[in-house]
Design an enzyme around this catalytic site. Structure first.
Site, PDB file in Angstrom:
ATOM      1  N   GLU A 118      -6.956  13.831 -28.093  1.00 57.27           N
ATOM      2  CA  GLU A 118      -7.292  13.651 -26.688  1.00 57.27           C
ATOM      3  C   GLU A 118      -6.584  14.632 -25.748  1.00 57.27           C
ATOM      4  O   GLU A 118      -7.154  15.036 -24.747  1.00 57.27           O
ATOM      5  CB  GLU A 118      -6.961  12.215 -26.254  1.00 57.27           C
ATOM      6  CG  GLU A 118      -7.858  11.162 -26.868  1.00 57.27           C
ATOM      7  CD  GLU A 118      -9.313  11.310 -26.450  1.00 57.27           C
ATOM      8  OE1 GLU A 118      -9.580  11.479 -25.234  1.00 57.27           O
ATOM      9  OE2 GLU A 118     -10.187  11.284 -27.344  1.00 57.27           O
ATOM     10  N   SER A 384     -50.436 -17.085 -43.794  1.00 56.85           N
ATOM     11  CA  SER A 384     -50.475 -18.057 -44.881  1.00 56.85           C
ATOM     12  C   SER A 384     -49.151 -18.762 -45.110  1.00 56.85           C
ATOM     13  O   SER A 384     -49.084 -19.725 -45.879  1.00 56.85           O
ATOM     14  CB  SER A 384     -50.911 -17.367 -46.178  1.00 56.85           C
ATOM     15  OG  SER A 384     -52.260 -16.968 -46.075  1.00 56.85           O
TER      16      SER A 384
END
Length: 675
Positions: A118, A384
């Site tokens: 970072e 079904s």
């Protein structure tokens, strides 16, 4: 001496009036030297004007800076912690903040990992990294778009604490001003602590302590190097690199962080290799991204039970994380294979204990891509898969599986439903009609029994969605959700007891006080024993010899029914064993047709893959088995050829959404993968 001739007075006057050469040049020199300010004066004026403008702009921007008086107060909302049936963490919802940690409490390599990825020059810059900004600008200009950021860790803290995420020049200037302010007020270690205790790590976790508990179920002080690298890698894009959403991508990102640590001298190559070769074990609950569908569903119920103003809560759920992971793997394995998926782009799976407790819930292929929970919210026609309710209604009315009907074209008024491929096999038993999924026989017995009786039985067993009580009812021409269908199948598996699906066992406050407890299991008897046994015989036969053969699992007694709707838009398998009732749906979100995917195809395969790997606790009802006599009857009465059964959509004169079933023999015959 000769005298010069006198010129006329007019000539003298003209000569005196004409300017001399020097006189003619003088005015030009004056205009040249005095015709405007010198260039340095102009430049000075421009600098002054620009400075005044920039100063005024900065004052204007500074006046809009947010209040920083609450910097050290952590704003949080109530947290809801979800645990599975064994107490394993599934998720935390709300602003989950861990307790504040100091730099001294953290492993040095965790801090080094964050700085390496970072802000490498964190301890040397004054809040703004000019070198980093320049590098980012060059990279972005070369790419023609924003590919790299130049924000320091201090700037990120300023943005996270005080500013919105919008990308504007005004917001960027405010970010820089706040970064200078932070650097002037706090030491570097204090800024780093503020950052690590506030930054978002994904999964609802704010701060490194909460993230460590979220992903590894232990405090940050106990993390290893690889785990520290994984957490540091999340900061770039918490959702993208979260192990909850993509474990492989998270591991690859952790490897990048380790490489950066080695390049900057924070770890040795030997340490990097050792950490990269050590498996990172994410906690059981956190490793299941699909469980977030279940958490969404349960969280809505928690709000209804505890209200909106509740404090921190611990929710003990019915979910089995091991079953959940097996369900996710089964769904992704089949649907990620283009041949097996047969054009089905999405799917859902719900698995219940016999009393309705949800053990697994998969609402789609990827929670990261789509949070729409198809298991709970998708309304699709069952086709079904609804026929068991028709047959159960007929058995309640006095028919038996051995009664015979003629599988032939039928007409009710102007409506003439058809079997798949318009094929009919003449007289057959109801058992054979069930496993062949004959539309003709299903419509006949529904008309004999009464459509109203069929609808009332379906309601009694758990179907809650509106039903069309008309001629097409027997063919499942209405919409249900997978969760609803699973609940209504439970009485077929558990001895006839109604079992509403539930996912919350109990809710406790943070102090352990009981807030809610589910009612004891033991539902209303909704199916008599004789009807229930006859239906189980049909379900078992269907998996053994009918359309559901691909759902069979070695060592387990499985019963179930397939369903496929018109144009192959929806495919279902609904079935059960001695412990679980499971429903699988596959299809496409836009309701477009698949490539002839049927219930005996992707759904049955997913069901099989799931039960093969789901944990077996030895709980629930006694194993279901068909009597030996029944097996003899089946061998004598059924056509042994695989072409004898169908599970594919039927053509319907009244509606183009009625469904029947598709032939099992189609797969062996090479007809596009049909079952």
């Amino acid at each position: 001496m000769a005298r010069r001739p006198r010129k006329s007075q007019a000539a003298q006057r003209a000569r005196s009036a004409a300017p001399s050469r020097g006189q003619r040049r003088s005015p030009r020199r004056k205009r040249k030297s005095g015709g405007g300010f010198p260039w340095f004066r102009i430049a000075a004026c421009l600098v002054i004007i620009a400075s005044l403008f920039i100063g005024g702009l900065l004052v204007s921007i500074a006046r809009d800076l947010p209040d920083t008086s609450g910097l050290e107060a952590v704003e949080r909302t109530a947290t809801i912690t979800f645990l599975d049936q064994d107490g394993a963490l599934i998720a935390r919802r709300g602003s989950a903040h861990g307790h504040e940690v100091t730099i001294d409490e953290l492993p040095p390599y965790l801090v080094d990992a964050v700085l390496a990825v970072e802000d490498r020059r964190f301890y040397s810059h004054p809040g703004i990294d000019v070198i980093g900004l320049g590098r980012a600008m060059v990279a972005n200009l070369r790419a023609g778009r924003v590919v790299q950021g130049g924000s320091t860790l201090t700037q990120q803290l300023a943005k996270n604490l005080f500013l919105s995420p919008e990308r504007t020049l005004r917001r960027k200037v405010q970010e820089m001003m706040l970064a200078f302010w932070l650097e002037s007020r706090f030491s570097k270690d204090e800024i780093l602590e503020l950052y690590l205790n506030r930054v978002y790590f994904g999964g609802g976790a704010y701060g490194v302590e909460a993230a460590s508990l979220r992903y590894f179920s232990r405090p940050a002080s106990e993390l290893g190097l690889g785990e520290a690298a994984l957490l540091a890698g999340l900061l770039k894009a918490p959702s993208r690199y979260s192990p909850v959403n993509d474990a492989q991508r998270a591991a690859a990102r952790a490897t990048v962080v380790l490489d950066l640590m080695a390049q900057t001298g924070r770890i040795t190559d030997a340490e990097r290799i050792d950490a990269a070769s050590t498996p990172i074990r994410v906690s059981r609950g956190a490793s299941s991204q699909g469980a977030q569908y279940f958490v969404d569903w349960a969280a809505e119920q928690v709000r209804g039970i505890a209200g909106l103003d509740h404090g921190d809560l611990v929710v003990h759920t019915t979910l089995d994380v091991d079953a959940q992971r097996a369900a996710e793997r089964a769904l992704s394995t089949i649907l990620d294979d283009d041949d097996l998926a047969a054009g089905a782009g999405e799917g859902a799976l719900v698995s219940l204990a016999h009393d309705g407790a949800v053990r697994a819930m998969v609402g789609g292929r990827s929670y990261a891509r789509s949070q729409f929970n198809r298991a709970v919210l998708a309304q699709r026609q069952p086709g079904s898969a609804f026929k068991p309710f028709v047959y159960a209604s007929a058995f309640e009315a006095g028919l038996t599986p051995e009664d015979r009907r003629n599988d032939a074209p039928v007409r009710i008024g102007d409506w003439a439903p058809q079997n798949y491929n318009d094929e009919y096999r003449g007289e057959m038993s109801l058992r054979e009609g069930f496993i062949r999924s004959s539309n003709s026989i299903a419509v006949q017995i529904a008309e004999e029994t009464g459509r109203g009786h069929v609808a009332r039985l379906a309601r009694r067993l758990g179907i809650e969605s509106p039903m069309r009580v008309d001629r097409s009812l027997a063919l499942g021409v209405f919409e249900v959700t997978p969760l609803e269908l699973a609940s209504s199948y439970a009485p077929f598996a558990n001895g006839g007891l109604r079992a509403s699906a539930y996912g919350i066992d109990r809710i406790e406050s943070a102090d352990g006080d009981l807030v809610y407890a589910a009612a004891p299991a033991g539902g209303e008897l909704v199916l008599d024993a004789r009807t229930g046994q006859r239906m189980r015989d049909l379900f078992l036969t269907n998996v053994r010899q009918g359309t559901g053969r691909r759902a069979a699992v070695s060592g387990l007694t499985i019963g179930g029914k397939t369903g496929t709707t018109n144009d192959f838009r929806d495919a279902w398998f609904a079935g059960f064993n001695s412990e679980l009732v499971t429903v699988v749906w596959t299809g496409n979100d836009d309701n477009s047709p698949t490539e002839r995917a049927t219930g005996g195809g992707p759904p049955a395969r997913i069901f099989q893959a799931y039960l093969q790997n789901a944990p077996r606790h030895g709980l629930g009802a006694a194993p279901i088995a068909a009597p030996d006599a029944l097996a003899d009857i089946l061998a004598a009465s059924l056509d042994p050829s695989p072409e004898a059964t169908s599970d594919a959509p039927a053509t319907n004169a009244e509606t183009d959404t009625d469904s029947g079933e598709d032939p099992i023999g189609a797969f062996l015959a090479g007809l596009g993968g049909r079952d």
